[in-house]
Each structure stands twice: as structure tokens, then as C-alpha cells.
Design an enzyme around this catalytic site. Structure first.
Site, PDB file in Angstrom:
ATOM      1  N   VAL A  99     -70.409  28.350 -16.960  1.00  0.00           N
ATOM      2  CA  VAL A  99     -71.683  27.841 -17.473  1.00  0.00           C
ATOM      3  C   VAL A  99     -71.486  26.554 -18.249  1.00  0.00           C
ATOM      4  O   VAL A  99     -72.337  25.650 -18.196  1.00  0.00           O
ATOM      5  CB  VAL A  99     -72.399  28.896 -18.338  1.00  0.00           C
ATOM      6  CG1 VAL A  99     -71.674  29.153 -19.652  1.00  0.00           C
ATOM      7  CG2 VAL A  99     -73.828  28.458 -18.624  1.00  0.00           C
ATOM      8  N   GLU A 174     -75.751  35.259 -20.531  1.00  0.00           N
ATOM      9  CA  GLU A 174     -75.189  36.397 -21.262  1.00  0.00           C
ATOM     10  C   GLU A 174     -73.699  36.517 -20.971  1.00  0.00           C
ATOM     11  O   GLU A 174     -73.187  35.941 -20.020  1.00  0.00           O
ATOM     12  CB  GLU A 174     -75.900  37.699 -20.884  1.00  0.00           C
ATOM     13  CG  GLU A 174     -76.206  37.885 -19.414  1.00  0.00           C
ATOM     14  CD  GLU A 174     -75.010  37.883 -18.495  1.00  0.00           C
ATOM     15  OE1 GLU A 174     -73.997  38.514 -18.857  1.00  0.00           O
ATOM     16  OE2 GLU A 174     -75.064  37.266 -17.424  1.00  0.00           O
ATOM     17  N   GLY A 316     -73.163  35.135 -13.709  1.00  0.00           N
ATOM     18  CA  GLY A 316     -73.829  35.299 -14.992  1.00  0.00           C
ATOM     19  C   GLY A 316     -73.531  34.123 -15.898  1.00  0.00           C
ATOM     20  O   GLY A 316     -73.337  32.997 -15.438  1.00  0.00           O
ATOM     21  N   GLU A 317     -73.512  34.361 -17.188  1.00  0.00           N
ATOM     22  CA  GLU A 317     -73.259  33.357 -18.224  1.00  0.00           C
ATOM     23  C   GLU A 317     -74.403  32.358 -18.403  1.00  0.00           C
ATOM     24  O   GLU A 317     -74.412  31.588 -19.343  1.00  0.00           O
ATOM     25  CB  GLU A 317     -71.972  32.554 -17.954  1.00  0.00           C
ATOM     26  CG  GLU A 317     -70.699  33.350 -17.916  1.00  0.00           C
ATOM     27  CD  GLU A 317     -69.476  32.471 -17.693  1.00  0.00           C
ATOM     28  OE1 GLU A 317     -69.598  31.216 -17.692  1.00  0.00           O
ATOM     29  OE2 GLU A 317     -68.381  33.029 -17.515  1.00  0.00           O
ATOM     30  N   GLY A 318     -75.349  32.317 -17.464  1.00  0.00           N
ATOM     31  CA  GLY A 318     -76.351  31.256 -17.447  1.00  0.00           C
ATOM     32  C   GLY A 318     -76.035  30.197 -16.419  1.00  0.00           C
ATOM     33  O   GLY A 318     -76.691  29.150 -16.367  1.00  0.00           O
TER      34      GLY A 318
END
Length: 356
Positions: A99, A174, A316-318
Site C-alpha cells: 500500500v 487494514e 488488503g492494506e488499502g
């Protein structure tokens, strides 16, 4: 100091007149009407957001990544050691995770926020820690309702503070080992779907362990009995601190009349919660990518959303939200920089929505 109830009450409705003006302007640009497809609809959506003052625009961009551990990790629903949450949060402060690289490419600042990491405090991480990990949802609630409400309010205020400092586009992300399990539980509750339909492999869970993950989600719902009509109840009983945090970003951005880019499956679960808590949030949410996680289609259908990108991503992570930020900027550039038909000596037949 504004309460959560007051914050939710004060979420503004989209400006329908501004949206109508934007649509009229777009239809008069140097192209057949409708030929830029969803980019046009995105520009109209942005124009209706009061925080953007009636016109599609992007100022500062911020990625808010909520980091937390989960008690349900103890049930064998993840392959990564729990400490990876803390390690990756530290890596985020160095700008080396997925991210961070994608956000830097998009010109966005990443805010790494500890809402419940099970480790010592990490330098460079914003401290909003509620506890060192949430409860194990397979045996009881993730947290108390008061903890969920307090975190929603704290994150919402943080988001609004960023808006006051010039941020006009938010992305959510997240970080938390085992967090696809509570996300699947939330999606199951909000959509009325069986766990088997929404439980996926997360971070490469072996197929031989999927049945256990499904059973854990079913047990969590049976034991906690979350009320699908009460978003905070669902978050506190079968969610997690990171999911509550993402929900708080959505509530805060909506209160400021500003857009939020969703990420993948985890953010879909938070969006379902946000829209249940305050349906007025929905017009401010922008889907980024279609997550490869199994329950994505069901969650998105319940949200009535079609993502802009199909990249087979499930990091994930954005990461997907960061990747979609240039699409939002492209919608703004189209709106402001294209020429107009009226000034070009081009006359198109009425109803022509196809490019020549």
C-alpha cells in the site's frame, strides 16, 4: 465535543442540484454524451458531495490503514504468525509495503494507525489502541459496545481533522492476521448468507483448513447472536478493532461530505456496517477493486456496488484504494479540462451515446 450520535445526525445529503449541473456540463463536453461511461457517473457523484463545494476535485489524499490483532487467530484460521501484524505495521512506517508503494505513486500519504496491535507500541504509528488484540469471536464478543462506539468516534474525529487540513479524498485499508474471519462473519450476518458462501482463503490458507474457518465463523455467529439491523452490535460482537476503525473513517468522511475509496473484502464488511449504522454514508463510498476473496461478490451485491478495477487482488492494506485514486483524479480532469461541443463547431445527433 461532538458525540457519535450528533456526528451521524449531521451527515449531509448529496447536493442534487450540483449533480444535475455537473451532468449538464459533462453532456456538453467534446465527446458523444455517455461515451466516457462510468467516469462520467463518478464525476457526477463527486459533484454532489458538499465537502467538494459542488465540483469534482481532489486536494490532498490520505490512506488510513487500521492495524489490529484478533483473538480468533487462536482458532487456526490463519497461516501467518500473529507477530506479522506488528512487523508489517513497522514496515509501513518505512514505506516498504504494497500500500505504501502504491499510495506514493498516487501521491497519497499513508497514516498507519494502531487500533489494537498485540505488541509493544511501534514508533511512527498513530496510537489509537483500544487493547492488545480483540476478543476471540469463536467464544465471545470481539469487544464491548462502548469500546466500539468510542473507537468509531475517535477515528471519525481524526478523519474530520484531516479534512480540515486539506484532505479531500480518503482511502481505507487494514492490517491484521486472521482478520478475514471476522470480516466473513460480518458479511454473513449483514447479507444473510451462510458462512460457506463468504469464507475464503484469506492470506493463502490451505484448502484443508477452510472447513475449520467456516465452522469458526458459524460458531461466532451462533454464540454472539449479532443483530443484523444494528451495525455497532455486529462490529462489537463478531468484528474487530481494524474493522471498526475503517467504519469510523467512512462515517467521518461522510460527515465532512467527502469521498472514501473502499479497498477489498475487509472494507466491504466495514462498508456494510457503516451503511447499517448510517444509510446516509452510502453516497460517499467509492468501490475501488473487485477483491479475489470468495465473499466479495455477495458483499458488493448487498452494497449495490460495481468496482472500477478487476485485478485479482487480495492483499488488503488499502492497496486497491490507492490504485484507484488516479481514476478519481481522471474523472476530475475530464470534468475541468475537456473542451466543449458548443465551442467546437461539432453538432451531434440527439441520443448519440457512442464514440465515433
Amino acid at each position: 465535543m461532538q458525540t457519535l450520535h450528533a456526528l451521524l445526525r449531521d451527515i449531509p445529503a448529496p447536493d442534487a442540484e450540483a449533480m444535475a449541473r455537473a451532468q449538464q456540463h459533462i453532456d456538453g463536453l467534446l465527446k458523444p454524451p455517455g461515451s466516457l461511461g462510468r467516469l462520467e457517473a463518478l464525476a457526477v457523484q463527486l459533484a454532489g458531495m458538499p465537502g467538494l463545494n459542488g465540483t469534482p476535485q481532489v486536494g490532498e489524499k490520505a490512506m488510513l490503514v487500521m492495524c489490529a490483532d484478533h483473538g480468533v487467530w487462536d482458532e487456526g484460521v490463519a497461516v501467518s504468525p500473529k507477530i506479522v501484524t506488528a512487523i508489517q505495521a513497522a514496515n509501513m512506517t518505512r514505506g516498504t509495503t504494497g500500500v505504501c508503494v502504491l499510495a506514493a505513486q498516487a501521491g497519497a500519504k499513508v497514516h498507519v494507525i494502531d487500533v489494537g496491535i498485540d505488541a509493544e507500541p511501534i514508533p511512527g504509528v498513530v496510537d489509537m489502541r483500544v487493547a492488545r488484540g480483540c476478543g476471540n469471536i469463536a467464544v465471545g464478543p470481539a469487544m464491548s459496545r462502548s469500546q466500539a462506539e468510542a473507537l468509531l468516534l475517535e477515528v471519525s474525529r481524526y478523519t474530520c481533522d484531516l479534512a480540515q487540513r486539506g484532505v479531500t479524498l480518503f482511502g481505507v485499508g487494514e492490517l491484521g492476521m486472521a482478520n478475514t474471519t471476522p470480516a466473513a462473519a460480518m458479511v454473513s450476518v449483514f447479507t444473510g448468507s451462510d458462512a460457506k458462501e463468504v469464507v475464503g482463503i484469506g492470506a493463502n490458507l490451505p484448502p484443508s483448513r477452510i472447513d475449520n474457518k467456516v465452522d469458526v465463523v458459524r460458531r461466532a455467529i451462533a454464540i454472539n447472536q449479532p443483530n443484523p439491523r444494528d451495525g455497532i452490535d455486529v462490529l462489537s460482537k463478531v468484528g474487530g478493532f481494524d474493522l471498526v476503525g475503517m467504519t469510523g473513517v467512512m462515517l467521518g468522511a461522510a460527515r465532512c461530505g467527502l469521498p472514501v475509496l473502499l479497498d477489498g473484502f475487509l472494507s466491504y464488511s466495514a462498508a456494510l456496517a457503516a451503511c447499517q449504522i448510517a444509510p446516509a454514508v452510502r453516497p460517499y463510498l467509492i468501490p475501488s477493486h473487485f477483491s479475489a476473496e470468495k465473499g466479495a461478490r455477495i458483499a458488493l451485491a448487498h452494497l449495490s456496488m460495481e468496482p472500477y478495477l478487476h485485478m485479482a487482488m487480495r492483499l488488503g492494506e488499502g492497496s486497491g484504494a490507492a490504485l484507484a485514486m488516479p481514476i478519481v483524479e481522471a474523472a476530475c480532469a475530464m470534468f475541468h479540462n475537456m473542451g466543449e461541443l458548443a465551442a467546437s463547431n461539432i453538432v451531434l445527433p440527439e441520443g448519440n451515446a457512442n464514440a465515433t
